[in-house]
Write a protein that holds these residues in place. Structure first.
Motif, PDB file in Angstrom:
ATOM      1  N   ILE A   3       0.849  -1.201   0.000  1.00 31.79           N
ATOM      2  CA  ILE A   3       0.000   0.000   0.000  1.00 31.79           C
ATOM      3  C   ILE A   3       0.882   1.248   0.000  1.00 31.79           C
ATOM      4  O   ILE A   3       1.956   1.277   0.610  1.00 31.79           O
ATOM      5  N   LYS A   5      -0.395   4.253   1.006  1.00 31.38           N
ATOM      6  CA  LYS A   5      -0.739   4.922   2.262  1.00 31.38           C
ATOM      7  C   LYS A   5      -2.113   4.424   2.714  1.00 31.38           C
ATOM      8  O   LYS A   5      -2.825   3.750   1.955  1.00 31.38           O
ATOM      9  N   HIS A   6      -2.476   4.766   3.942  1.00 27.36           N
ATOM     10  CA  HIS A   6      -3.854   4.583   4.387  1.00 27.36           C
ATOM     11  C   HIS A   6      -4.363   5.933   4.860  1.00 27.36           C
ATOM     12  O   HIS A   6      -3.566   6.830   5.164  1.00 27.36           O
ATOM     13  N   ASP A   7      -5.678   6.091   4.915  1.00 26.12           N
ATOM     14  CA  ASP A   7      -6.239   7.395   5.281  1.00 26.12           C
ATOM     15  C   ASP A   7      -7.677   7.186   5.759  1.00 26.12           C
ATOM     16  O   ASP A   7      -8.312   6.181   5.439  1.00 26.12           O
ATOM     17  N   LEU A  19     -11.955   3.707   6.421  1.00 25.03           N
ATOM     18  CA  LEU A  19     -10.503   3.538   6.473  1.00 25.03           C
ATOM     19  C   LEU A  19     -10.100   3.059   5.081  1.00 25.03           C
ATOM     20  O   LEU A  19     -10.511   1.980   4.653  1.00 25.03           O
ATOM     21  N   PHE A  21      -7.384   2.151   1.980  1.00 28.11           N
ATOM     22  CA  PHE A  21      -6.046   1.663   1.654  1.00 28.11           C
ATOM     23  C   PHE A  21      -5.784   1.902   0.176  1.00 28.11           C
ATOM     24  O   PHE A  21      -6.574   1.472  -0.671  1.00 28.11           O
ATOM     25  N   TYR A  22      -4.697   2.591  -0.121  1.00 33.37           N
ATOM     26  CA  TYR A  22      -4.309   2.908  -1.499  1.00 33.37           C
ATOM     27  C   TYR A  22      -3.310   1.845  -1.948  1.00 33.37           C
ATOM     28  O   TYR A  22      -2.155   1.836  -1.507  1.00 33.37           O
ATOM     29  N   LEU A  47       1.213  -4.681   3.271  1.00 36.96           N
ATOM     30  CA  LEU A  47       0.103  -4.697   4.236  1.00 36.96           C
ATOM     31  C   LEU A  47      -0.083  -6.150   4.673  1.00 36.96           C
ATOM     32  O   LEU A  47      -0.405  -7.014   3.860  1.00 36.96           O
ATOM     33  N   PHE A  52      -3.171  -4.794   9.241  1.00 38.44           N
ATOM     34  CA  PHE A  52      -4.535  -4.436   8.859  1.00 38.44           C
ATOM     35  C   PHE A  52      -5.438  -4.389  10.094  1.00 38.44           C
ATOM     36  O   PHE A  52      -6.155  -3.418  10.340  1.00 38.44           O
ATOM     37  N   LEU A  55      -4.696  -1.457  12.415  1.00 39.91           N
ATOM     38  CA  LEU A  55      -5.256  -0.182  11.935  1.00 39.91           C
ATOM     39  C   LEU A  55      -6.771  -0.146  12.104  1.00 39.91           C
ATOM     40  O   LEU A  55      -7.342   0.857  12.541  1.00 39.91           O
ATOM     41  N   VAL A  66     -14.430  -0.233   5.445  1.00 41.29           N
ATOM     42  CA  VAL A  66     -13.040  -0.343   4.981  1.00 41.29           C
ATOM     43  C   VAL A  66     -13.067  -0.298   3.455  1.00 41.29           C
ATOM     44  O   VAL A  66     -13.807  -1.044   2.821  1.00 41.29           O
ATOM     45  N   PHE A  68     -10.885  -0.298  -0.196  1.00 42.77           N
ATOM     46  CA  PHE A  68      -9.647  -0.540  -0.931  1.00 42.77           C
ATOM     47  C   PHE A  68      -9.724   0.219  -2.248  1.00 42.77           C
ATOM     48  O   PHE A  68     -10.685   0.056  -3.015  1.00 42.77           O
TER      49      PHE A  68
END
Ligand code: SF4
Length: 155
Positions: A3, A5-7, A19, A21-22, A47, A52, A55, A66, A68
């Motif tokens: 990934i 980033k996450h945001d 949440l 996940f890129y 990841l 996972f 987070l 969540v 993706f």
């Protein structure tokens, strides 16, 4: 799966805080893509299921979904994360540039955005878009919920 980033995101899944996940390694390479940093897997960090869940549990009180952004090219890993999210009583969503995804993936998703980025047609906020956002639980298309939003999508 790697990934970038996450945001925590507010607009990508209507009426939910997600949440996100890129996921790195998008093979589609749409002309005009806003996220070319996602084209190569090397830009990301792995990841793992442990990361996972860490987070998910860190943000659990703030999120209901969540999301993706990509990752269907790593189907087995993506399935594992979607199942973990459902076990944590969270909804699941996928943004893909494909028009169709395998039935097995769809079975573990609540929301799905399909369609590649085509600059002339715009994203979900555009009335001429080729992209479709569906609630897979009801089968309803929810594009109308994006049309007040002029922010360009990430995928
Ligand atoms: S699917 Fe999304 S991330 Fe992949 S190339 Fe197209 S616009 Fe970029």
């Amino acid at each position: 799966m790697n990934i970038y980033k996450h945001d925590i995101v507010f607009q990508e899944v209507p009426n939910h805080i997600s949440l996100a996940f890129y996921v790195c390694g998008c093979p589609l390479k749409c002309p005009g893509c806003h996220s070319p940093e996602l084209w190569t897997e090397k830009t990301g960090t792995p990841l793992t299921p442990i990361m996972f869940l860490e987070l998910v549990r860190r943000y659990r009180q703030r999120i209901s979904c969540v999301l993706f952004l990509g990752g269907e090219w790593r189907q087995d890993e993506l399935l594992e994360f979607l199942k973990l999210a459902h076990q944590e009583d969270l909804l699941t969503a996928l943004y893909t540039g494909l028009d169709h995804i395998p039935h097995e993936l769809q079975q573990h998703l609540d929301f799905l955005k399909t369609g590649p980025w085509i600059t002339a047609r715009g994203g979900l906020w555009s009335p001429t878009t080729n992209q479709i956002f569906r609630d897979l639980r009801s089968g309803e298309t929810l594009n109308h919920l994006f049309q007040h939003n002029t922010k360009e999508p990430s995928l």
